[in-house]
Motif scaffolding. Structure first.
Motif, short mmCIF file in Angstrom:
data_model
loop_
_atom_site.label_atom_id
_atom_site.label_comp_id
_atom_site.label_asym_id
_atom_site.label_seq_id
_atom_site.Cartn_x
_atom_site.Cartn_y
_atom_site.Cartn_z
N THR A 278 0.96 -0.70 0.04
CA THR A 278 0.05 -0.24 -0.39
C THR A 278 0.81 1.01 0.39
O THR A 278 0.06 2.27 -0.80
N MET A 279 2.11 0.83 0.68
CA MET A 279 3.03 2.66 1.14
C MET A 279 3.47 2.67 -0.44
O MET A 279 3.79 3.86 -1.01
N ARG A 280 3.56 1.20 -1.12
CA ARG A 280 4.26 1.32 -2.31
C ARG A 280 3.55 2.21 -3.61
O ARG A 280 3.79 3.13 -4.12
N MET A 281 2.00 2.03 -3.57
CA MET A 281 1.42 2.34 -4.36
C MET A 281 1.14 4.01 -4.35
O MET A 281 0.86 5.05 -5.56
N ILE A 282 0.71 4.60 -2.66
CA ILE A 282 0.99 5.65 -2.85
C ILE A 282 2.01 6.35 -3.37
O ILE A 282 1.95 7.58 -3.84
N HIS A 283 2.92 6.09 -3.06
CA HIS A 283 4.36 6.56 -3.04
C HIS A 283 4.66 6.79 -4.56
O HIS A 283 4.97 7.57 -4.88
N HIS A 284 3.61 5.66 -5.00
CA HIS A 284 4.29 5.38 -7.09
C HIS A 284 3.97 6.87 -7.51
O HIS A 284 3.98 7.24 -8.41
N SER A 285 2.51 6.90 -6.78
CA SER A 285 1.90 8.03 -7.20
C SER A 285 1.80 9.10 -7.42
O SER A 285 2.04 10.42 -8.11
N ALA A 286 3.05 9.73 -5.74
CA ALA A 286 3.38 10.51 -5.66
C ALA A 286 4.91 10.87 -7.00
O ALA A 286 5.42 11.68 -7.60
N TRP A 287 5.32 9.56 -7.43
CA TRP A 287 6.64 9.61 -8.14
C TRP A 287 5.84 10.35 -9.29
O TRP A 287 7.15 11.14 -10.33
N LEU A 288 5.44 9.77 -9.55
CA LEU A 288 5.07 10.05 -10.97
C LEU A 288 4.06 11.35 -11.42
O LEU A 288 4.77 11.97 -11.95
N ALA A 289 4.08 11.98 -10.51
CA ALA A 289 3.58 13.19 -10.23
C ALA A 289 5.01 13.89 -10.34
O ALA A 289 4.60 15.35 -10.92
N ARG A 290 5.28 13.51 -9.35
CA ARG A 290 7.02 14.29 -9.09
C ARG A 290 7.34 14.88 -10.69
O ARG A 290 8.47 15.58 -11.14
N ARG A 291 7.53 13.48 -11.46
CA ARG A 291 8.17 13.69 -12.48
C ARG A 291 7.67 14.22 -13.90
O ARG A 291 8.09 14.01 -14.68
N TRP A 292 6.44 14.01 -13.41
CA TRP A 292 4.90 14.78 -14.58
C TRP A 292 6.40 15.99 -15.59
O TRP A 292 5.70 16.10 -17.18
N GLY A 293 7.03 16.67 -14.65
CA GLY A 293 7.92 17.71 -16.24
C GLY A 293 8.67 17.56 -16.69
O GLY A 293 9.26 18.24 -17.40
N ASP A 294 9.87 15.97 -16.59
CA ASP A 294 10.06 15.49 -17.18
C ASP A 294 9.40 15.27 -18.64
O ASP A 294 8.42 14.47 -18.30
N PRO A 295 10.10 15.45 -19.44
CA PRO A 295 9.00 15.13 -20.96
C PRO A 295 9.17 13.52 -21.49
O PRO A 295 8.20 13.37 -22.29
N ALA A 296 9.99 12.86 -20.73
CA ALA A 296 10.29 11.25 -20.84
C ALA A 296 8.29 10.52 -20.39
O ALA A 296 8.05 9.58 -20.70
N PHE A 297 8.28 11.19 -19.40
CA PHE A 297 6.67 10.75 -18.29
C PHE A 297 6.16 10.69 -19.36
O PHE A 297 5.32 9.70 -19.37
N PRO A 298 5.10 11.99 -19.44
CA PRO A 298 3.94 12.07 -20.00
C PRO A 298 4.03 10.69 -20.96
O PRO A 298 3.09 10.71 -22.11
N LEU A 299 4.96 10.86 -22.18
CA LEU A 299 5.34 9.78 -23.15
C LEU A 299 4.31 8.54 -22.78
O LEU A 299 3.86 7.78 -23.47
N ALA A 300 5.28 7.96 -21.95
CA ALA A 300 5.61 6.85 -21.53
C ALA A 300 4.51 6.76 -20.75
O ALA A 300 3.34 5.20 -20.32
N PHE A 301 3.29 7.66 -19.76
CA PHE A 301 2.68 7.09 -18.71
C PHE A 301 1.51 7.86 -19.29
O PHE A 301 0.76 8.85 -18.58
N PRO A 302 0.67 8.30 -20.19
CA PRO A 302 0.18 8.60 -20.74
C PRO A 302 -1.88 8.29 -20.09
O PRO A 302 -2.22 9.75 -20.18
N TRP A 303 -1.81 7.65 -19.18
CA TRP A 303 -2.99 7.66 -18.74
C TRP A 303 -2.65 8.32 -17.18
O TRP A 303 -4.02 8.77 -16.33
N PHE A 304 -1.74 8.20 -16.98
CA PHE A 304 -1.27 9.37 -15.90
C PHE A 304 -2.34 10.61 -15.46
O PHE A 304 -1.81 11.10 -16.44
#
Length: 348
Positions: A278-304
């Motif tokens: 459960t902790m990993r799930m919450i942390h994973h969402s925050a990781w994706l949100a924190r990295r959203w300004g990296d151009p690689a992330f919107p391309l790799a995780f368009p559903w996020f």
């Protein structure tokens, strides 16, 4: 969040820049560079002029301090000295394993080939269990001073606080996500509080199957200690075991059979599998949100970040809240989607 300022941390990592950095670090590459799968850092395989090969990692700026990285490197060196098979960083120009070049930091490890382990084979699992017991034996010899600790609900709390403070969740969904996240965090903490004498160790921290390579002659070896943390040893077990609950229990038994040939395992730690997931799930969402300004992330995780994503997270956290309730039956283990890793998503 989708309009986040672009993160240009790796904007200068052209092939020419990386070759110049490697040359300054004392490595003469022959020009052949192959980028490896990693979102958190920039990792590449390089061929050297002397015929050898290595793996170079350019660290994401501002993620870890120099002290945290060097502590990870020292742990890898301890493991290697104890003949635990792990890819330990080389000393580079100047004598340190961490090299600075024009605002970037890099480390280099020997290239160690292999394929993913056959997790359906009980003997492979027993071998991995023995290896993890040896790793944790070294890990218990002294504590980390700089690395993160996953021995309470604090990482989930930090992730929740960041998501709410930065408006990462759609306004119409944020209250229900926050309500279930708070309840999950309380359950995570209660699970740790129920084990006040829990023995902690330095861990690999991100021990999913992609970070274990297998060769027929040498068996398994570990790679990528980038997420090394302090925590309960079960953290290095649960991500190895995707599949249906009944099959996962059988696999866990094989891993523990090997583990307990070398060291004792506190069966009470099995209570922490669902809290850690459960902790990993919450942390994973925050990781994706924190990295959203990296151009690689919107391309790799368009559903996020979509409403559907967050509604799905609300549903999954509700399931986890139920799964974390104390039960007499053995806990379920990792499902396929829970063990996916992208180099750092669990602990950034």
């Amino acid at each position: 969040m989708h309009d986040a300022t672009p993160d240009l941390s790796f904007g200068d990592l052209t092939p020419e820049f990386m070759l110049d950095a490697l040359d300054a670090a004392g490595l003469r590459a022959d020009g052949r560079l192959l980028q490896l799968n990693s979102f958190e850092n920039r990792v590449l395989m390089l061929h050297l002029e002397d015929g050898g090969a290595a793996v170079a990692k350019f660290y994401r700026p501002r993620r870890w301090s120099d002290a945290q990285i060097l502590e990870e490197h020292a742990f890898a060196a301890e493991l290697a000295a104890a003949e635990v098979p792990v890819a330990a960083p080389w000393a580079l120009a100047g004598g340190s394993t961490l090299f600075h070049y024009q605002g970037q930091r890099l480390a280099v490890t020997p290239r160690q080939g292999g394929r993913g382990p056959e997790l359906e084979d009980p003997e492979v699992l027993r071998w991995i269990g023995r290896l993890l017991a040896r790793l944790h034996g070294v890990g218990r010899q002294r504590p980390f001073a700089e690395r993160l600790s996953w021995a309470s609900a604090a990482p989930a709390q930090v992730a929740r606080d960041w998501l709410m403070a930065n408006g990462a969740i759609p306004a119409e969904i944020a209250p229900q996500w926050d309500e279930i996240a708070r309840r999950c965090i309380a359950s995570i903490q209660a699970a740790f509080d129920s084990l006040p004498d829990l023995q902690l160790a330095r861990l690999h921290g991100d021990c999913h199957p992609g970070n274990i390579l297998w060769t027929p002659d040498r068996g398994p070896h570990f790679v990528d200690l980038d997420d090394a943390v302090t925590g309960p040893v079960v953290q290095d077990l649960w991500m190895l075991l995707p599949g249906e609950p009944d099959a996962a229990r059988s696999l866990l038994n094989a891993v523990l059979d090997g583990y307990e040939q070398i060291a004792e395992f506190d069966d009470r730690e099995l209570r922490l599998i669902e809290p850690l997931r459960t902790m990993r799930m919450i942390h994973h969402s925050a990781w994706l949100a924190r990295r959203w300004g990296d151009p690689a992330f919107p391309l790799a995780f368009p559903w996020f970040g979509t409403p559907n994503y967050w509604l799905d997270q609300v549903a999954k956290l509700r399931e986890q809240l139920e799964a974390m309730k104390p039960k007499d039956a053995p806990p379920t283990l990792a499902r396929d989607e829970d063990a996916v890793d992208f180099d750092g998503d669990g602990f950034s």
